[in-house]
Design a protein around this motif. Sequence first.
Motif, short mmCIF file in Angstrom:
data_model
loop_
_atom_site.label_atom_id
_atom_site.label_comp_id
_atom_site.label_asym_id
_atom_site.label_seq_id
_atom_site.Cartn_x
_atom_site.Cartn_y
_atom_site.Cartn_z
N HIS A 38 3.10 9.86 1.49
CA HIS A 38 3.63 10.34 0.20
C HIS A 38 3.51 9.26 -0.93
O HIS A 38 3.05 9.87 -1.98
CB HIS A 38 5.36 10.37 0.60
N GLU A 39 3.78 8.05 -0.60
CA GLU A 39 3.47 7.29 -1.41
C GLU A 39 2.17 7.02 -2.10
O GLU A 39 1.62 6.75 -3.08
CB GLU A 39 3.81 5.58 -0.98
N LYS A 40 0.86 7.52 -1.15
CA LYS A 40 -0.43 7.36 -1.44
C LYS A 40 -0.67 8.47 -2.51
O LYS A 40 -1.29 8.41 -3.36
CB LYS A 40 -1.41 7.50 -0.10
N ARG A 41 0.14 9.97 -2.12
CA ARG A 41 -0.16 10.79 -3.00
C ARG A 41 0.37 10.45 -4.52
O ARG A 41 -0.19 10.87 -5.32
CB ARG A 41 0.58 12.04 -2.67
N LEU A 42 1.49 10.08 -4.73
CA LEU A 42 2.14 9.52 -5.76
C LEU A 42 1.12 8.48 -6.44
O LEU A 42 0.67 8.41 -7.62
CB LEU A 42 3.55 8.68 -5.66
N LEU A 43 0.43 7.53 -5.69
CA LEU A 43 -0.63 6.65 -6.67
C LEU A 43 -2.07 7.47 -6.85
O LEU A 43 -2.28 7.11 -8.09
CB LEU A 43 -0.98 5.73 -5.42
N ASP A 44 -2.20 8.37 -6.12
CA ASP A 44 -3.42 9.14 -6.56
C ASP A 44 -2.96 10.07 -7.98
O ASP A 44 -3.85 9.98 -8.92
CB ASP A 44 -3.66 10.07 -5.65
N ARG A 45 -1.71 10.51 -8.12
CA ARG A 45 -1.17 11.17 -9.21
C ARG A 45 -1.15 10.07 -10.61
O ARG A 45 -1.58 10.46 -11.58
CB ARG A 45 0.07 11.67 -8.98
N ASN A 46 -0.69 8.80 -10.06
CA ASN A 46 -0.63 8.02 -11.29
C ASN A 46 -2.03 7.61 -11.81
O ASN A 46 -2.34 7.42 -12.85
CB ASN A 46 0.10 6.79 -10.89
N ILE A 47 -2.79 7.27 -10.87
CA ILE A 47 -4.46 7.09 -11.04
C ILE A 47 -5.13 8.05 -11.94
O ILE A 47 -5.76 7.80 -12.91
CB ILE A 47 -5.18 6.63 -9.62
N ARG A 48 -4.75 9.42 -11.57
CA ARG A 48 -5.47 10.69 -12.26
C ARG A 48 -4.77 10.43 -13.63
O ARG A 48 -5.63 10.88 -14.68
CB ARG A 48 -5.23 11.81 -11.72
N SER A 49 -3.55 10.12 -13.95
CA SER A 49 -2.83 10.30 -15.26
C SER A 49 -3.38 9.23 -15.96
O SER A 49 -3.78 9.58 -17.30
CB SER A 49 -1.31 10.35 -15.05
N ILE A 50 -3.53 7.96 -15.48
CA ILE A 50 -4.09 7.09 -16.33
C ILE A 50 -5.50 7.26 -16.89
O ILE A 50 -5.88 6.75 -17.83
CB ILE A 50 -3.97 5.65 -15.43
N LEU A 51 -6.41 7.79 -15.85
CA LEU A 51 -7.87 8.18 -16.36
C LEU A 51 -7.55 8.98 -17.23
O LEU A 51 -8.78 8.95 -18.32
CB LEU A 51 -8.48 8.61 -14.99
N ARG A 52 -6.86 10.06 -17.51
CA ARG A 52 -6.98 10.90 -18.33
C ARG A 52 -6.53 10.28 -19.79
O ARG A 52 -7.13 10.56 -20.91
CB ARG A 52 -6.03 12.24 -17.94
N GLU A 53 -5.71 9.45 -19.84
CA GLU A 53 -5.07 8.88 -20.87
C GLU A 53 -6.10 7.83 -21.45
O GLU A 53 -6.53 7.82 -22.54
CB GLU A 53 -3.76 8.11 -20.73
N GLU A 211 0.91 6.61 -25.61
CA GLU A 211 1.16 7.08 -24.23
C GLU A 211 0.38 6.08 -23.47
O GLU A 211 1.20 5.52 -22.31
CB GLU A 211 0.78 8.39 -23.99
N LEU A 212 -0.59 5.70 -23.81
CA LEU A 212 -1.30 4.64 -22.91
C LEU A 212 -0.40 3.16 -22.84
O LEU A 212 -0.35 2.72 -21.90
CB LEU A 212 -2.64 4.08 -23.53
N PHE A 213 0.07 2.94 -24.26
CA PHE A 213 0.73 1.74 -24.15
C PHE A 213 2.24 1.71 -23.27
O PHE A 213 2.24 0.92 -22.56
CB PHE A 213 1.07 1.30 -25.84
N ALA A 214 2.69 2.85 -23.37
CA ALA A 214 3.92 3.12 -22.78
C ALA A 214 3.49 3.05 -21.12
O ALA A 214 4.31 2.48 -20.45
CB ALA A 214 4.51 4.34 -22.84
#
Length: 221
Positions: A38-53, A211-214
């Motif tokens: 579960h934590e790995k999936r959350l990390l993947d989601r965070n990484i994808r979000s950061i890449l988009r920003e 959004e990136l700063f936040a």
Amino acid sequence: MSRRQENKGFVQGVKDAVFGKRATPEEMAKKWKKDLRHEKRLLDRNIRSILREEKKVEQTIRKHVKDGEEANARLLARELVYSRAARERLYLSKAHLNSVMITLQQNMANYRLAKAMESSAQIMTYMNEVISVPELNRTMMVMAREMERAGLIEELVEEAVGGGDLVEEVDEEIEKIFVEMDLKFKEDAPDAPIDVIINDPVEEAGPQEDELFARYAQLNG
């Protein structure tokens, strides 16, 4: 069944009813692996979000360079350096979670043979690493305490959370970003002091920069 065995079973039944049934090592390991996935999936989601920003901010940097706004472009490039460092930390944390899962699986294989939970220095090392990551701290602290009680790790080393990544040679990394993006500043572009540009309402950061700063602030606790 003897009366002594019956009484023992009755007492254990009462304990289970009051305190809850104690999970077996196999059940605990199954729970830990589920939580780790579960934590790995959350990390993947965070990484994808950061890449988009980061992609959005890169587009804004290009616009600033095109308009000759070097100070603003460098300001965003600096934040991009820190964002990439934070993202790399998440990649490393994901690798540590994988290592915990693999070592846990090996440990449980040994348990089935020896019928005893062995202390694992490797898992202790990886757990100490991921506990210091704000995104994982809460879940991994709970898991670490469970592993400690089960005898899988000897002690929990609590480390300060947050503080951010110290990126060495930030200016050099900023220049690498401009080279990577194939951007050059106009030689005749006015180089206004950075504090003037930052405080000018017309030049305030757009939604994507905010959004990136936040997100960067959140990553660093």
